[in-house]
Design a protein around this motif. Structure first.
Motif, PDB file in Angstrom:
ATOM      1  N   LEU A   1      14.410 -31.017 -29.227  1.00 23.80           N
ATOM      2  CA  LEU A   1      13.167 -31.617 -28.720  1.00 23.80           C
ATOM      3  C   LEU A   1      13.382 -33.084 -28.361  1.00 23.80           C
ATOM      4  CD1 LEU A   1      10.622 -29.943 -31.171  1.00 23.80           C
ATOM      5  CD2 LEU A   1      10.702 -29.623 -28.675  1.00 23.80           C
TER       6      LEU A   1
ATOM      7  N   LEU B   1      10.653 -33.694 -25.479  1.00 19.07           N
ATOM      8  CA  LEU B   1       9.458 -32.862 -25.587  1.00 19.07           C
ATOM      9  C   LEU B   1       8.731 -33.207 -26.885  1.00 19.07           C
ATOM     10  CD1 LEU B   1      10.970 -29.418 -24.520  1.00 19.07           C
ATOM     11  CD2 LEU B   1       9.512 -30.922 -23.132  1.00 19.07           C
ATOM     12  N   SER B   2       7.423 -32.958 -26.906  1.00 21.22           N
ATOM     13  CA  SER B   2       6.640 -33.299 -28.102  1.00 21.22           C
ATOM     14  C   SER B   2       6.216 -32.078 -28.911  1.00 21.22           C
ATOM     15  CB  SER B   2       5.401 -34.107 -27.696  1.00 21.22           C
ATOM     16  OG  SER B   2       4.588 -33.334 -26.826  1.00 21.22           O
ATOM     17  N   SER B   3       6.463 -30.855 -28.395  1.00 26.99           N
ATOM     18  CA  SER B   3       6.082 -29.649 -29.144  1.00 26.99           C
ATOM     19  C   SER B   3       6.937 -28.467 -28.698  1.00 26.99           C
ATOM     20  CB  SER B   3       4.596 -29.331 -28.940  1.00 26.99           C
ATOM     21  OG  SER B   3       4.360 -28.962 -27.589  1.00 26.99           O
ATOM     22  N   THR B   4       6.871 -27.409 -29.520  1.00 29.34           N
ATOM     23  CA  THR B   4       7.590 -26.172 -29.202  1.00 29.34           C
ATOM     24  C   THR B   4       6.865 -25.003 -29.848  1.00 29.34           C
ATOM     25  OG1 THR B   4       9.754 -25.087 -29.188  1.00 29.34           O
ATOM     26  CG2 THR B   4       9.147 -26.252 -31.207  1.00 29.34           C
TER      27      THR B   4
ATOM     28  N   VAL C   1       6.407 -32.280 -32.904  1.00 32.59           N
ATOM     29  CA  VAL C   1       7.577 -32.876 -33.539  1.00 32.59           C
ATOM     30  C   VAL C   1       7.209 -33.430 -34.920  1.00 32.59           C
ATOM     31  CG1 VAL C   1       9.243 -34.789 -33.382  1.00 32.59           C
ATOM     32  CG2 VAL C   1       8.853 -33.303 -31.404  1.00 32.59           C
TER      33      VAL C   1
END
Length: 183
Positions: free
Chosen positions: A140, A145-148, A162
């Motif tokens: 991430l 990126l800030s989310s998954t 995160v």
């Protein structure tokens, strides 16, 4: 069925093995093929197997002939205490290793069952999940990126941020450290 040969006085002489035996000039057969009269003539009796007695790790059990119990010939057992210091030391080392391995297995089962709560999300926190969290956080960061997507302990797939994943990883690691410190 096993058989025993008795001495003339009716005491146990020896166990008879399988196969044909020459009993006299006219009898060559296994003990199981003797008639009742022949068995009595050659002092052959059925020998009933019995389980050895329970012993501790500092004892050996040996078969010690046979004895008549309740009208049947049965194995007789002898318990021998181990007194050799070197053998006792080896037993103690094996016993200690078995205890250690048992404790490790118990501890591992507890670690494998770790779950942690972040907000309202319950994460698996076992070692494999911790590794997945760490790899996901690194990926991430590289991808900015800030989310998954993440599968929670109840198998529900949700979006996690995160900070949530970081907190789940920290809590899982702390819980595992606490478990290892207790054992």
């Amino acid at each position: 069925m096993k058989y025993a040969k008795l001495n003339e006085d009716g005491t146990f002489d020896n166990e008879i093995g399988p196969g044909n035996i020459e009993w006299d000039a006219t009898h060559f057969c296994s003990a199981s093929n003797l008639t009742e009269l022949e068995a009595a003539t050659f002092r052959v009796v059925p020998l009933f197997e019995t389980d050895p007695p329970k012993i501790n790790e500092y004892q050996l059990v040996e078969r010690d002939g046979a004895e008549k119990v309740g009208g049947q010939w049965r194995y007789k057992w002898k318990i021998v205490d181990i007194t050799d210091p070197a053998t006792i030391a080896q037993i103690d080392v094996k016993k200690a290793a078995a205890i250690r391995e048992s404790k490790k297995a118990q501890r591992q089962a507890i670690v494998d069952a770790i779950t942690v709560v972040v907000g309202e999300k319950v994460f698996d926190g076992d070692e494999v999940s911790q590794g997945r969290m760490a790899r996901a956080l690194i990926a991430l960061q590289f991808a900015n990126l800030s989310s998954t997507k993440w599968t929670l302990a109840n198998n529900e797939t949700v979006s996690v941020t995160v900070p949530e994943l970081s907190q789940a990883l920290i809590l899982s690691g702390q819980r595992q450290t606490d478990i290892w410190a207790l054992s």
